[in-house]
Design a protein around this motif. Structure first.
Motif, mmCIF file in Angstrom:
data_model
loop_
_atom_site.group_PDB
_atom_site.id
_atom_site.type_symbol
_atom_site.label_atom_id
_atom_site.label_comp_id
_atom_site.label_asym_id
_atom_site.label_seq_id
_atom_site.Cartn_x
_atom_site.Cartn_y
_atom_site.Cartn_z
ATOM 1 N N ASP A 92 9.885 -25.955 -16.260
ATOM 2 C CA ASP A 92 10.343 -26.747 -17.086
ATOM 3 C C ASP A 92 10.656 -28.217 -16.518
ATOM 4 O O ASP A 92 11.600 -27.990 -15.679
ATOM 5 C CB ASP A 92 11.291 -26.485 -18.482
ATOM 6 C CG ASP A 92 10.820 -27.367 -19.442
ATOM 7 O OD1 ASP A 92 10.770 -27.906 -19.237
ATOM 8 O OD2 ASP A 92 9.841 -26.034 -20.527
ATOM 9 N N ILE A 93 10.210 -29.452 -17.353
ATOM 10 C CA ILE A 93 11.104 -30.730 -16.826
ATOM 11 C C ILE A 93 12.423 -31.100 -17.044
ATOM 12 O O ILE A 93 13.078 -31.745 -16.720
ATOM 13 C CB ILE A 93 10.301 -31.795 -17.346
ATOM 14 C CG1 ILE A 93 9.754 -32.942 -16.467
ATOM 15 C CG2 ILE A 93 10.112 -31.574 -18.522
ATOM 16 C CD1 ILE A 93 9.330 -34.051 -16.385
ATOM 17 N N GLU B 143 16.797 -26.746 -21.389
ATOM 18 C CA GLU B 143 15.653 -26.238 -21.910
ATOM 19 C C GLU B 143 16.258 -24.525 -21.111
ATOM 20 O O GLU B 143 15.963 -23.729 -22.124
ATOM 21 C CB GLU B 143 14.109 -26.588 -21.727
ATOM 22 C CG GLU B 143 13.458 -27.288 -22.308
ATOM 23 C CD GLU B 143 13.823 -26.657 -23.807
ATOM 24 O OE1 GLU B 143 13.520 -25.613 -24.845
ATOM 25 O OE2 GLU B 143 13.658 -27.159 -25.209
ATOM 26 N N VAL B 144 16.593 -24.559 -19.713
ATOM 27 C CA VAL B 144 16.752 -23.374 -18.849
ATOM 28 C C VAL B 144 17.769 -23.091 -19.289
ATOM 29 O O VAL B 144 18.763 -23.363 -20.013
ATOM 30 C CB VAL B 144 17.678 -24.647 -17.323
ATOM 31 C CG1 VAL B 144 17.499 -22.937 -17.077
ATOM 32 C CG2 VAL B 144 16.170 -24.865 -16.729
ATOM 33 N N PRO C 98 15.717 -21.036 -12.456
ATOM 34 C CA PRO C 98 14.356 -22.439 -13.047
ATOM 35 C C PRO C 98 14.368 -23.032 -12.220
ATOM 36 O O PRO C 98 14.173 -23.105 -10.204
ATOM 37 C CB PRO C 98 16.110 -22.966 -14.257
ATOM 38 C CG PRO C 98 16.849 -21.953 -12.865
ATOM 39 C CD PRO C 98 16.632 -21.196 -12.686
ATOM 40 N N LEU C 99 13.765 -23.114 -12.177
ATOM 41 C CA LEU C 99 12.951 -24.811 -10.959
ATOM 42 C C LEU C 99 12.398 -25.823 -12.464
ATOM 43 O O LEU C 99 11.021 -25.945 -13.312
ATOM 44 C CB LEU C 99 11.699 -23.985 -10.993
ATOM 45 C CG LEU C 99 11.509 -22.581 -9.809
ATOM 46 C CD1 LEU C 99 9.274 -22.146 -9.774
ATOM 47 C CD2 LEU C 99 12.013 -22.989 -8.982
ATOM 48 N N VAL C 100 12.958 -26.694 -12.282
ATOM 49 C CA VAL C 100 13.016 -27.394 -12.789
ATOM 50 C C VAL C 100 12.926 -29.028 -12.405
ATOM 51 O O VAL C 100 13.016 -29.168 -10.827
ATOM 52 C CB VAL C 100 14.222 -28.430 -13.035
ATOM 53 C CG1 VAL C 100 14.443 -29.402 -14.016
ATOM 54 C CG2 VAL C 100 15.338 -26.801 -13.648
ATOM 55 N N GLY C 101 11.967 -29.476 -13.185
ATOM 56 C CA GLY C 101 10.767 -30.231 -12.168
ATOM 57 C C GLY C 101 9.610 -30.132 -12.938
ATOM 58 O O GLY C 101 8.694 -29.882 -13.674
ATOM 59 N N ASN D 126 5.340 -28.023 -8.804
ATOM 60 C CA ASN D 126 6.083 -26.907 -8.837
ATOM 61 C C ASN D 126 4.759 -25.815 -8.426
ATOM 62 O O ASN D 126 5.292 -24.912 -7.318
ATOM 63 C CB ASN D 126 7.417 -26.752 -9.900
ATOM 64 C CG ASN D 126 8.220 -27.611 -9.254
ATOM 65 O OD1 ASN D 126 8.715 -27.758 -8.205
ATOM 66 N ND2 ASN D 126 9.526 -27.523 -10.525
ATOM 67 N N LEU D 127 4.552 -26.249 -9.452
ATOM 68 C CA LEU D 127 3.192 -24.680 -9.249
ATOM 69 C C LEU D 127 2.060 -25.207 -8.246
ATOM 70 O O LEU D 127 1.930 -24.035 -7.683
ATOM 71 C CB LEU D 127 2.512 -24.829 -10.328
ATOM 72 C CG LEU D 127 2.470 -24.101 -11.722
ATOM 73 C CD1 LEU D 127 1.608 -24.724 -13.171
ATOM 74 C CD2 LEU D 127 2.713 -23.008 -11.974
#
Length: 349
Positions: A93-94, A98-99, A108-111, A116-117
């Motif tokens: 999520d950017i 939301e995390v 969490p992978l924020v960005g 990221n994908l």
């Protein structure tokens, strides 16, 4: 699991690449429809309160859940503690707020989701999960996604017929709120992002018609199909006149079961059939459309619907199809609010 954030980030290509690289099954929330092609063999479809059996069972029994742009609403998760269970949840999520807001995630992978994908795709390999797919297909076989008996018109069959008719074309489907919204989410096949427009969890009855008008003005070359119930149409039906005035033609399908369908379904399933204030008085939908300068037809059988749809497409003007279905036709599958995703309720009339 793909949600609305994957739509907003324009990450459809990256989602497809990652899914192909791993061979993982893909499910979507209501707002994530179209990010991953609905007709693709890896797509299990909608998950959540009205999710497909295989989609919900896969989420409930997964070891790892990679989530691209979902806020984990209660309609998606049900019981949030049991939703997480022992699985590892990786959330992309950017928005850092939301995390861990609704469910606790392991990673969490924020960005930027596309970036990221792409990074994840570079690091993953094809998974050996044939046994997992075999299990999923067994779950899928327990659900008849478009039950049809003879010529009696049902909403699920209607959605399949819309998919068949517009297959391969640049078509935007717009839904209102209620049973029509869930039938469309379950049974339409949408293969591109932003080609399924809905108000999501806002519950804004009457959204469909003005939203379809906006879609047609934004994409004048696209075919726009608006799907609504007989209750929602009465809230903003006058916008057919606006569409005629603005020369913005689209097809409106009113699913008419003479009641506020989703409210009545809840009264049947959760309140021991104590029905109240859900039956609607008769209304001349086709006459109303014609009064606004459009055309229309009332249909009660599959053959009549197919003929009316062909006529609407040929005319190329605003056309309303009133599809009369029975009140006993319910949205299935269904999970009770706050229950576990794989605990489906009985909706027998």
């Amino acid at each position: 699991l793909v949600g609305g954030g994957a739509v907003h980030s324009g990450a459809a290509e990256e989602v497809l690449r990652f899914a192909r690289k791993t061979g993982m099954p893909v499910v979507n929330t209501l707002m994530g429809i179209g990010v991953f092609p609905g007709s693709d063999r890896q797509c299990l479809g909608l998950t959540g309160m009205h999710g497909h059996i295989a989609a919900n069972m896969a989420v409930a029994n997964a070891d790892v859940l990679i989530v691209a742009g979902s806020r984990f609403s209660e309609r998606v998760t049900g019981d949030r503690n049991r939703y997480v269970g022992k699985k590892t949840i990786i959330q992309l999520d950017i928005d850092p707020s939301e995390v861990d807001k609704n469910v606790m995630t392991a990673l969490p992978l924020v960005g930027d989701m596309k970036e990221n994908l792409n990074k994840l795709s570079e690091r993953v390999k094809k998974l050996d999960i044939e046994h997992w797919w075999h299990t999923i297909k067994a779950w899928d076989a327990t659900e008849n996604r478009a039950a049809q008996s003879g010529e009696r018109l049902t909403a699920s069959w209607l959605m399949k017929e819309l998919t068949r008719s517009f297959k391969g074309e640049d078509t935007v489907f717009v839904t209102d709120v209620g049973q029509n919204q869930m039938w469309a989410a379950l049974h339409l096949e949408v293969d591109a992002p932003r080609h399924h427009l809905t108000s999501g969890g806002c519950g804004t009855m009457g959204f469909g018609l003005p939203a379809a008008l906006g879609a047609k003005i934004a994409l004048p070359e696209a075919q726009v199909v608006q799907i609504c119930g007989d209750g929602g149409f009465k809230m903003t039906g006058m916008e057919i006149y606006t569409a005629m005035r603005e020369s913005a033609p689209f097809i409106t399908v009113v699913i008419n079961n003479s009641c506020l369908g989703m409210v009545r379904q809840w009264q049947q399933v959760f309140y021991d059939k104590r029905y109240s204030s859900t039956i609607l008085t008769p209304f001349n939908f086709v006459g109303f459309a014609k009064a606004c300068g459009a055309d229309g037809a009332t249909v009660t059988t599959c053959a009549e619907f197919t003929a009316a749809l062909a006529k609407a497409r040929k005319q190329g003007k605003n056309f309303l199809i009133e599809a009369v279905v029975e009140q006993s036709d319910l949205v299935e599958p269904m999970v009770a609010p706050g229950a576990v995703l794989d605990d489906f309720v009985k909706t027998d009339a």
